[in-house]
Scaffold this motif. Structure first.
Motif, PDB file in Angstrom:
ATOM      1  N   PHE A  10       0.831  -1.203   0.000  1.00 41.07           N
ATOM      2  CA  PHE A  10       0.000   0.000   0.000  1.00 41.07           C
ATOM      3  C   PHE A  10       0.866   1.254   0.000  1.00 41.07           C
ATOM      4  O   PHE A  10       0.629   2.186  -0.753  1.00 41.07           O
ATOM      5  CB  PHE A  10      -0.946   0.008   1.211  1.00 41.07           C
ATOM      6  CG  PHE A  10      -1.704   1.299   1.349  1.00 41.07           C
ATOM      7  CD1 PHE A  10      -2.766   1.590   0.508  1.00 41.07           C
ATOM      8  CD2 PHE A  10      -1.331   2.240   2.301  1.00 41.07           C
ATOM      9  CE1 PHE A  10      -3.461   2.784   0.619  1.00 41.07           C
ATOM     10  CE2 PHE A  10      -2.014   3.435   2.428  1.00 41.07           C
ATOM     11  CZ  PHE A  10      -3.079   3.711   1.587  1.00 41.07           C
ATOM     12  N   GLU A  11       1.905   1.250   0.860  1.00 39.83           N
ATOM     13  CA  GLU A  11       2.791   2.415   0.951  1.00 39.83           C
ATOM     14  C   GLU A  11       3.497   2.675  -0.373  1.00 39.83           C
ATOM     15  O   GLU A  11       3.602   3.814  -0.827  1.00 39.83           O
ATOM     16  CB  GLU A  11       3.825   2.207   2.056  1.00 39.83           C
ATOM     17  CG  GLU A  11       3.236   2.212   3.444  1.00 39.83           C
ATOM     18  CD  GLU A  11       4.247   1.775   4.501  1.00 39.83           C
ATOM     19  OE1 GLU A  11       5.438   1.612   4.173  1.00 39.83           O
ATOM     20  OE2 GLU A  11       3.834   1.593   5.658  1.00 39.83           O
ATOM     21  N   VAL A  12       3.993   1.618  -1.010  1.00 39.55           N
ATOM     22  CA  VAL A  12       4.720   1.786  -2.264  1.00 39.55           C
ATOM     23  C   VAL A  12       3.780   2.235  -3.371  1.00 39.55           C
ATOM     24  O   VAL A  12       4.128   3.110  -4.176  1.00 39.55           O
ATOM     25  CB  VAL A  12       5.460   0.483  -2.658  1.00 39.55           C
ATOM     26  CG1 VAL A  12       6.021   0.576  -4.061  1.00 39.55           C
ATOM     27  CG2 VAL A  12       6.574   0.208  -1.668  1.00 39.55           C
ATOM     28  N   LEU A  17       2.159   6.501  -6.960  1.00 42.31           N
ATOM     29  CA  LEU A  17       1.161   7.390  -7.559  1.00 42.31           C
ATOM     30  C   LEU A  17       1.558   8.853  -7.390  1.00 42.31           C
ATOM     31  O   LEU A  17       1.500   9.647  -8.343  1.00 42.31           O
ATOM     32  CB  LEU A  17      -0.213   7.134  -6.926  1.00 42.31           C
ATOM     33  CG  LEU A  17      -1.377   7.972  -7.464  1.00 42.31           C
ATOM     34  CD1 LEU A  17      -1.644   7.633  -8.922  1.00 42.31           C
ATOM     35  CD2 LEU A  17      -2.617   7.731  -6.631  1.00 42.31           C
ATOM     36  N   LEU A  18       1.993   9.233  -6.180  1.00 43.78           N
ATOM     37  CA  LEU A  18       2.417  10.614  -5.930  1.00 43.78           C
ATOM     38  C   LEU A  18       3.671  10.966  -6.726  1.00 43.78           C
ATOM     39  O   LEU A  18       3.804  12.086  -7.230  1.00 43.78           O
ATOM     40  CB  LEU A  18       2.660  10.826  -4.436  1.00 43.78           C
ATOM     41  CG  LEU A  18       1.418  10.717  -3.550  1.00 43.78           C
ATOM     42  CD1 LEU A  18       1.807  10.784  -2.082  1.00 43.78           C
ATOM     43  CD2 LEU A  18       0.402  11.794  -3.888  1.00 43.78           C
ATOM     44  N   GLY A  23       6.138  13.856 -11.168  1.00 40.01           N
ATOM     45  CA  GLY A  23       6.898  13.782 -12.415  1.00 40.01           C
ATOM     46  C   GLY A  23       6.176  14.433 -13.575  1.00 40.01           C
ATOM     47  O   GLY A  23       6.777  15.170 -14.368  1.00 40.01           O
ATOM     48  N   VAL A  24       4.874  14.197 -13.691  1.00 36.63           N
ATOM     49  CA  VAL A  24       4.083  14.807 -14.767  1.00 36.63           C
ATOM     50  C   VAL A  24       4.077  16.326 -14.633  1.00 36.63           C
ATOM     51  O   VAL A  24       4.229  17.055 -15.615  1.00 36.63           O
ATOM     52  CB  VAL A  24       2.645  14.237 -14.780  1.00 36.63           C
ATOM     53  CG1 VAL A  24       1.738  15.034 -15.698  1.00 36.63           C
ATOM     54  CG2 VAL A  24       2.664  12.768 -15.191  1.00 36.63           C
ATOM     55  N   LEU A 156      11.003  10.566 -12.343  1.00 35.48           N
ATOM     56  CA  LEU A 156      10.017  10.351 -11.282  1.00 35.48           C
ATOM     57  C   LEU A 156       8.863   9.486 -11.772  1.00 35.48           C
ATOM     58  O   LEU A 156       8.387   8.604 -11.043  1.00 35.48           O
ATOM     59  CB  LEU A 156       9.503  11.689 -10.759  1.00 35.48           C
ATOM     60  CG  LEU A 156      10.484  12.475  -9.885  1.00 35.48           C
ATOM     61  CD1 LEU A 156       9.944  13.873  -9.614  1.00 35.48           C
ATOM     62  CD2 LEU A 156      10.759  11.747  -8.595  1.00 35.48           C
ATOM     63  N   VAL A 157       8.402   9.722 -13.001  1.00 36.26           N
ATOM     64  CA  VAL A 157       7.340   8.881 -13.563  1.00 36.26           C
ATOM     65  C   VAL A 157       7.829   7.439 -13.646  1.00 36.26           C
ATOM     66  O   VAL A 157       7.136   6.495 -13.239  1.00 36.26           O
ATOM     67  CB  VAL A 157       6.890   9.405 -14.948  1.00 36.26           C
ATOM     68  CG1 VAL A 157       5.993   8.404 -15.649  1.00 36.26           C
ATOM     69  CG2 VAL A 157       6.182  10.747 -14.807  1.00 36.26           C
ATOM     70  N   TYR A 158       9.040   7.265 -14.166  1.00 31.20           N
ATOM     71  CA  TYR A 158       9.621   5.926 -14.261  1.00 31.20           C
ATOM     72  C   TYR A 158       9.756   5.291 -12.880  1.00 31.20           C
ATOM     73  O   TYR A 158       9.426   4.123 -12.682  1.00 31.20           O
ATOM     74  CB  TYR A 158      10.986   5.973 -14.957  1.00 31.20           C
ATOM     75  CG  TYR A 158      11.713   4.668 -14.839  1.00 31.20           C
ATOM     76  CD1 TYR A 158      11.395   3.609 -15.682  1.00 31.20           C
ATOM     77  CD2 TYR A 158      12.665   4.469 -13.860  1.00 31.20           C
ATOM     78  CE1 TYR A 158      12.023   2.387 -15.548  1.00 31.20           C
ATOM     79  CE2 TYR A 158      13.299   3.250 -13.712  1.00 31.20           C
ATOM     80  CZ  TYR A 158      12.981   2.212 -14.561  1.00 31.20           C
ATOM     81  OH  TYR A 158      13.597   1.010 -14.412  1.00 31.20           O
ATOM     82  N   ASP A 159      10.246   6.067 -11.913  1.00 28.90           N
ATOM     83  CA  ASP A 159      10.433   5.562 -10.554  1.00 28.90           C
ATOM     84  C   ASP A 159       9.111   5.075  -9.966  1.00 28.90           C
ATOM     85  O   ASP A 159       9.044   4.001  -9.370  1.00 28.90           O
ATOM     86  CB  ASP A 159      11.037   6.652  -9.664  1.00 28.90           C
ATOM     87  CG  ASP A 159      11.198   6.189  -8.226  1.00 28.90           C
ATOM     88  OD1 ASP A 159      11.905   5.192  -8.003  1.00 28.90           O
ATOM     89  OD2 ASP A 159      10.612   6.826  -7.334  1.00 28.90           O
ATOM     90  N   GLY A 160       8.059   5.850 -10.145  1.00 33.68           N
ATOM     91  CA  GLY A 160       6.759   5.458  -9.615  1.00 33.68           C
ATOM     92  C   GLY A 160       6.248   4.177 -10.237  1.00 33.68           C
ATOM     93  O   GLY A 160       5.809   3.246  -9.545  1.00 33.68           O
ATOM     94  N   ILE A 161       6.338   4.104 -11.561  1.00 32.99           N
ATOM     95  CA  ILE A 161       5.836   2.915 -12.269  1.00 32.99           C
ATOM     96  C   ILE A 161       6.695   1.694 -11.951  1.00 32.99           C
ATOM     97  O   ILE A 161       6.175   0.608 -11.669  1.00 32.99           O
ATOM     98  CB  ILE A 161       5.771   3.186 -13.786  1.00 32.99           C
ATOM     99  CG1 ILE A 161       4.695   4.243 -14.073  1.00 32.99           C
ATOM    100  CG2 ILE A 161       5.497   1.910 -14.564  1.00 32.99           C
ATOM    101  CD1 ILE A 161       4.695   4.767 -15.490  1.00 32.99           C
ATOM    102  N   SER A 162       8.031   1.857 -11.985  1.00 36.86           N
ATOM    103  CA  SER A 162       8.903   0.702 -11.734  1.00 36.86           C
ATOM    104  C   SER A 162       8.774   0.208 -10.295  1.00 36.86           C
ATOM    105  O   SER A 162       8.785  -0.997 -10.055  1.00 36.86           O
ATOM    106  CB  SER A 162      10.359   1.045 -12.062  1.00 36.86           C
ATOM    107  OG  SER A 162      10.861   2.011 -11.167  1.00 36.86           O
ATOM    108  N   SER A 163       8.636   1.116  -9.335  1.00 40.65           N
ATOM    109  CA  SER A 163       8.472   0.690  -7.942  1.00 40.65           C
ATOM    110  C   SER A 163       7.188  -0.118  -7.762  1.00 40.65           C
ATOM    111  O   SER A 163       7.182  -1.140  -7.079  1.00 40.65           O
ATOM    112  CB  SER A 163       8.451   1.903  -7.011  1.00 40.65           C
ATOM    113  OG  SER A 163       9.710   2.508  -6.963  1.00 40.65           O
TER     114      SER A 163
END
Length: 193
Positions: A10-12, A17-18, A23-24, A156-163
């Motif tokens: 849930f945390e990840v 998402l944030l 990033g956007v 940041l977008v990549y980081d969010g999606i990859s995480s």
């Protein structure tokens, strides 16, 4: 172990998402966001400096308080008037955040490998790419702040999606490993001799 992964998932996902949203925003409005962040930092420093000076005049003691107050106040005014001066620190801070995330991603990829997931290599490569984005942000090899900020947005977008992907597949591998180890529940029947 399963409760740990439920909590961390849930945390990840929320952090992912944030991170994607931030990033956007950085991709769409790179210079505006950078200037705004710097001006906010400037205002905070001005408030801190004014509070220290006010405290000095109320208490009538503490030469360190007045010196610190003046430094904060002048630094805050300088940053507010010239936000571009501090803006070059933003990529470094974001780069450090990405490096910290990549370390967590490497740990998750290692956990997937320990649970014999066939996707651990892909997860490792995703974490490695995340680490590379962090290093690029810290080095600021682009030279132009707006391009660097947009690249930070992409990172940041990549980081969010990859995480989110790494956590999803790690949790899947842990579930599969747990199912392999789970005892089989069967009904017992007496055998007549």
């Amino acid at each position: 172990m399963r409760d740990f992964f439920k909590r961390i998932r849930f945390e990840v996902y929320l952090t992912a998402l944030l991170t994607v949203a931030m990033g956007v925003v950085l991709i769409v409005w790179p210079l505006e966001v950078t200037g705004l962040i710097c001006r906010i930092i400037g205002v905070l420093l001005i408030i801190m400096g004014a509070a220290n000076l006010f405290s000095y005049f109320v208490d009538k003691k503490g030469m360190l308080t007045v010196t610190g107050g003046l430094i904060f106040l002048l630094l805050g005014v300088w940053i507010f008037v010239r936000p571009g001066a501090i803006a070059q620190l933003v990529p470094i801070v974001i780069g450090v955040v990405l490096l910290v995330h990549s370390l967590k991603d490497f740990q998750m990829a290692a956990e997937a490998r320990r649970n014999q997931s066939s996707k651990w290599g892909i997860l490792f490569l995703l974490a490695l790419l995340n680490c590379a984005f962090g290093i690029v942000c810290i080095c600021d090899s682009f030279g132009v702040l707006s391009v660097a900020v947009m690249m930070i947005g992409v990172a940041l977008v990549y980081d969010g999606i990859s995480s989110a992907c790494i956590v999803f597949f790690t949790v899947q591998s842990v579930k599969e490993a747990a199912e392999k180890l789970a005892p089989i529940d069967v009904e017992a029947h007496e055998v007549d001799d």
